[in-house]
Design a protein around this motif. Structure first.
Motif, PDB file in Angstrom:
ATOM      1  N   LEU A   1      48.158  34.246  40.730  1.00 42.68           N
ATOM      2  CA  LEU A   1      48.246  32.812  40.465  1.00 42.68           C
ATOM      3  C   LEU A   1      47.985  31.929  41.684  1.00 42.68           C
ATOM      4  CD1 LEU A   1      51.392  32.842  38.142  1.00 42.68           C
ATOM      5  CD2 LEU A   1      48.974  32.841  37.484  1.00 42.68           C
ATOM      6  N   ASN A   2      47.703  32.510  42.848  1.00 39.22           N
ATOM      7  CA  ASN A   2      47.477  31.739  44.072  1.00 39.22           C
ATOM      8  C   ASN A   2      46.220  30.880  43.910  1.00 39.22           C
ATOM      9  OD1 ASN A   2      47.001  30.767  46.671  1.00 39.22           O
ATOM     10  ND2 ASN A   2      47.666  32.664  47.637  1.00 39.22           N
ATOM     11  N   GLU A   3      46.386  29.585  43.909  1.00 38.25           N
ATOM     12  CA  GLU A   3      45.243  28.689  43.734  1.00 38.25           C
ATOM     13  C   GLU A   3      44.596  28.313  45.053  1.00 38.25           C
ATOM     14  OE1 GLU A   3      45.458  25.631  40.922  1.00 38.25           O
ATOM     15  OE2 GLU A   3      46.618  26.825  39.504  1.00 38.25           O
ATOM     16  N   THR A   4      45.319  28.478  46.156  1.00 41.93           N
ATOM     17  CA  THR A   4      44.760  28.179  47.464  1.00 41.93           C
ATOM     18  C   THR A   4      43.744  29.248  47.857  1.00 41.93           C
ATOM     19  OG1 THR A   4      46.863  27.195  48.075  1.00 41.93           O
ATOM     20  CG2 THR A   4      45.325  27.674  49.861  1.00 41.93           C
ATOM     21  N   VAL A   5      44.127  30.514  47.715  1.00 42.99           N
ATOM     22  CA  VAL A   5      43.235  31.634  48.006  1.00 42.99           C
ATOM     23  C   VAL A   5      43.136  32.476  46.744  1.00 42.99           C
ATOM     24  CG1 VAL A   5      42.828  33.641  49.468  1.00 42.99           C
ATOM     25  CG2 VAL A   5      43.970  31.637  50.412  1.00 42.99           C
ATOM     26  N   ARG A   6      42.058  32.297  46.005  1.00 41.67           N
ATOM     27  CA  ARG A   6      41.869  33.034  44.757  1.00 41.67           C
ATOM     28  C   ARG A   6      41.713  34.524  45.041  1.00 41.67           C
ATOM     29  NH1 ARG A   6      43.255  30.630  40.457  1.00 41.67           N
ATOM     30  NH2 ARG A   6      41.769  31.790  39.251  1.00 41.67           N
ATOM     31  N   CYS A   7      42.236  35.358  44.165  1.00 37.49           N
ATOM     32  CA  CYS A   7      42.088  36.794  44.363  1.00 37.49           C
ATOM     33  C   CYS A   7      40.663  37.213  43.999  1.00 37.49           C
ATOM     34  CB  CYS A   7      43.122  37.583  43.567  1.00 37.49           C
ATOM     35  SG  CYS A   7      42.944  37.549  41.793  1.00 37.49           S
ATOM     36  N   VAL A   8      40.229  38.294  44.599  1.00 37.80           N
ATOM     37  CA  VAL A   8      38.916  38.873  44.327  1.00 37.80           C
ATOM     38  C   VAL A   8      39.148  40.106  43.471  1.00 37.80           C
ATOM     39  CG1 VAL A   8      36.919  40.009  45.362  1.00 37.80           C
ATOM     40  CG2 VAL A   8      37.971  38.054  46.514  1.00 37.80           C
ATOM     41  N   THR A   9      38.436  40.216  42.361  1.00 35.05           N
ATOM     42  CA  THR A   9      38.591  41.347  41.459  1.00 35.05           C
ATOM     43  C   THR A   9      37.315  42.160  41.430  1.00 35.05           C
ATOM     44  OG1 THR A   9      40.133  40.094  40.082  1.00 35.05           O
ATOM     45  CG2 THR A   9      39.100  42.005  39.083  1.00 35.05           C
ATOM     46  N   VAL A  10      37.442  43.472  41.559  1.00 37.15           N
ATOM     47  CA  VAL A  10      36.294  44.364  41.481  1.00 37.15           C
ATOM     48  C   VAL A  10      36.616  45.516  40.533  1.00 37.15           C
ATOM     49  CG1 VAL A  10      35.451  43.831  43.797  1.00 37.15           C
ATOM     50  CG2 VAL A  10      37.018  45.717  43.486  1.00 37.15           C
ATOM     51  N   LYS A  11      35.575  46.024  39.905  1.00 32.94           N
ATOM     52  CA  LYS A  11      35.731  47.175  39.032  1.00 32.94           C
ATOM     53  C   LYS A  11      35.954  48.384  39.924  1.00 32.94           C
ATOM     54  CE  LYS A  11      32.925  46.951  35.617  1.00 32.94           C
ATOM     55  NZ  LYS A  11      31.749  47.039  34.763  1.00 32.94           N
ATOM     56  N   TYR A  12      37.023  49.099  39.704  1.00 28.02           N
ATOM     57  CA  TYR A  12      37.360  50.235  40.563  1.00 28.02           C
ATOM     58  C   TYR A  12      36.739  51.516  40.021  1.00 28.02           C
ATOM     59  CZ  TYR A  12      40.155  53.739  42.960  1.00 28.02           C
ATOM     60  OH  TYR A  12      40.559  54.821  43.684  1.00 28.02           O
ATOM     61  N   LYS A  13      37.074  51.879  38.785  1.00 33.02           N
ATOM     62  CA  LYS A  13      36.472  53.074  38.189  1.00 33.02           C
ATOM     63  C   LYS A  13      36.724  53.115  36.696  1.00 33.02           C
ATOM     64  CE  LYS A  13      40.264  56.318  38.975  1.00 33.02           C
ATOM     65  NZ  LYS A  13      40.642  57.590  39.555  1.00 33.02           N
ATOM     66  N   THR A  14      35.888  53.867  36.037  1.00 31.25           N
ATOM     67  CA  THR A  14      36.066  54.095  34.611  1.00 31.25           C
ATOM     68  C   THR A  14      36.911  55.350  34.462  1.00 31.25           C
ATOM     69  OG1 THR A  14      33.896  53.184  34.197  1.00 31.25           O
ATOM     70  CG2 THR A  14      34.876  54.455  32.425  1.00 31.25           C
ATOM     71  N   SER A  15      38.039  55.197  33.835  1.00 28.07           N
ATOM     72  CA  SER A  15      38.947  56.314  33.624  1.00 28.07           C
ATOM     73  C   SER A  15      39.319  56.312  32.153  1.00 28.07           C
ATOM     74  CB  SER A  15      40.175  56.133  34.509  1.00 28.07           C
ATOM     75  OG  SER A  15      41.099  57.149  34.273  1.00 28.07           O
TER      76      SER A  15
ATOM     77  N   GLU B   1      52.042  34.027  48.982  1.00 26.66           N
ATOM     78  CA  GLU B   1      52.364  32.758  49.646  1.00 26.66           C
ATOM     79  C   GLU B   1      52.866  32.978  51.068  1.00 26.66           C
ATOM     80  OE1 GLU B   1      55.067  30.721  47.073  1.00 26.66           O
ATOM     81  OE2 GLU B   1      53.581  30.531  45.478  1.00 26.66           O
ATOM     82  N   ASP B   2      53.451  34.138  51.336  1.00 24.64           N
ATOM     83  CA  ASP B   2      53.954  34.457  52.678  1.00 24.64           C
ATOM     84  C   ASP B   2      52.877  35.071  53.571  1.00 24.64           C
ATOM     85  OD1 ASP B   2      56.471  33.502  52.080  1.00 24.64           O
ATOM     86  OD2 ASP B   2      57.229  35.463  51.456  1.00 24.64           O
ATOM     87  N   GLY B   3      51.654  35.212  53.046  1.00 26.63           N
ATOM     88  CA  GLY B   3      50.556  35.744  53.843  1.00 26.63           C
ATOM     89  C   GLY B   3      50.400  37.254  53.803  1.00 26.63           C
ATOM     90  N   ARG B   4      51.032  37.919  52.859  1.00 30.83           N
ATOM     91  CA  ARG B   4      50.908  39.364  52.728  1.00 30.83           C
ATOM     92  C   ARG B   4      49.644  39.685  51.935  1.00 30.83           C
ATOM     93  NH1 ARG B   4      55.766  43.266  50.438  1.00 30.83           N
ATOM     94  NH2 ARG B   4      54.863  45.226  51.136  1.00 30.83           N
ATOM     95  N   TYR B   5      48.789  40.550  52.471  1.00 31.64           N
ATOM     96  CA  TYR B   5      47.541  40.932  51.814  1.00 31.64           C
ATOM     97  C   TYR B   5      47.820  42.126  50.902  1.00 31.64           C
ATOM     98  CZ  TYR B   5      44.900  37.989  55.017  1.00 31.64           C
ATOM     99  OH  TYR B   5      44.372  36.923  55.709  1.00 31.64           O
ATOM    100  N   LEU B   6      47.520  41.962  49.598  1.00 27.66           N
ATOM    101  CA  LEU B   6      47.834  43.008  48.635  1.00 27.66           C
ATOM    102  C   LEU B   6      46.595  43.471  47.871  1.00 27.66           C
ATOM    103  CD1 LEU B   6      51.122  41.702  46.962  1.00 27.66           C
ATOM    104  CD2 LEU B   6      50.867  43.213  48.934  1.00 27.66           C
ATOM    105  N   GLU B   7      46.655  44.717  47.460  1.00 27.39           N
ATOM    106  CA  GLU B   7      45.661  45.325  46.576  1.00 27.39           C
ATOM    107  C   GLU B   7      46.417  45.736  45.319  1.00 27.39           C
ATOM    108  OE1 GLU B   7      43.270  49.540  46.555  1.00 27.39           O
ATOM    109  OE2 GLU B   7      43.510  48.493  48.470  1.00 27.39           O
ATOM    110  N   ILE B   8      45.956  45.262  44.167  1.00 23.40           N
ATOM    111  CA  ILE B   8      46.664  45.512  42.911  1.00 23.40           C
ATOM    112  C   ILE B   8      45.708  46.157  41.921  1.00 23.40           C
ATOM    113  CG2 ILE B   8      47.890  44.444  40.979  1.00 23.40           C
ATOM    114  CD1 ILE B   8      48.491  42.102  42.989  1.00 23.40           C
ATOM    115  N   GLY B   9      46.070  47.335  41.437  1.00 18.91           N
ATOM    116  CA  GLY B   9      45.274  48.025  40.422  1.00 18.91           C
ATOM    117  C   GLY B   9      45.798  47.681  39.050  1.00 18.91           C
ATOM    118  N   TYR B  10      44.879  47.367  38.147  1.00 18.39           N
ATOM    119  CA  TYR B  10      45.327  46.995  36.799  1.00 18.39           C
ATOM    120  C   TYR B  10      44.292  47.386  35.753  1.00 18.39           C
ATOM    121  CZ  TYR B  10      42.199  42.959  37.123  1.00 18.39           C
ATOM    122  OH  TYR B  10      41.096  42.156  37.258  1.00 18.39           O
TER     123      TYR B  10
END
Length: 92
Positions: A26-40, A53-62
């Motif tokens: 939901l961060n509107e200041t820095v939009r997240c980048v989404t990439v296709k990871y793999k077909t499973s 918001e605290d500046g932590r860089y995260l990678e989220i698989g979904y």
């Protein structure tokens, strides 16, 4: 359209909180980048890269369940190599 997230227990294995995951999506200041990871089969797995918001860089698989509902399968801090690529993508 309201975003809906479901979490599998593994999503929090690396010490990431549910609030931090929401912040990345939901961060509107820095939009997240989404990439296709793999077909499973039967699902397509995507990775979202973003900043809390605290500046932590995260990678989220979904996995997309519907156009507005996602199932989060993992979340972790970005590796240094991925962080460099993310920062480059943000400058374009």
């Amino acid at each position: 359209m309201e975003l809906k997230l479901r979490f599998v227990p593994n999503a929090f294995r690396h010490g990431i909180t549910e609030d931090e995951i929401w912040e990345v999506f939901l961060n509107e200041t820095v939009r997240c980048v989404t990439v296709k990871y793999k077909t499973s089969p039967p699902d397509m797995i995507y990775n979202a890269y973003g900043i809390t918001e605290d500046g932590r860089y995260l990678e989220i698989g979904y996995v997309r369940e519907t156009s507005s509902a996602y199932r989060v399968i993992h979340a972790m801090d970005m590796r240094n190599s991925v962080r460099k690529r993310f920062k480059k993508m943000r400058r374009l």
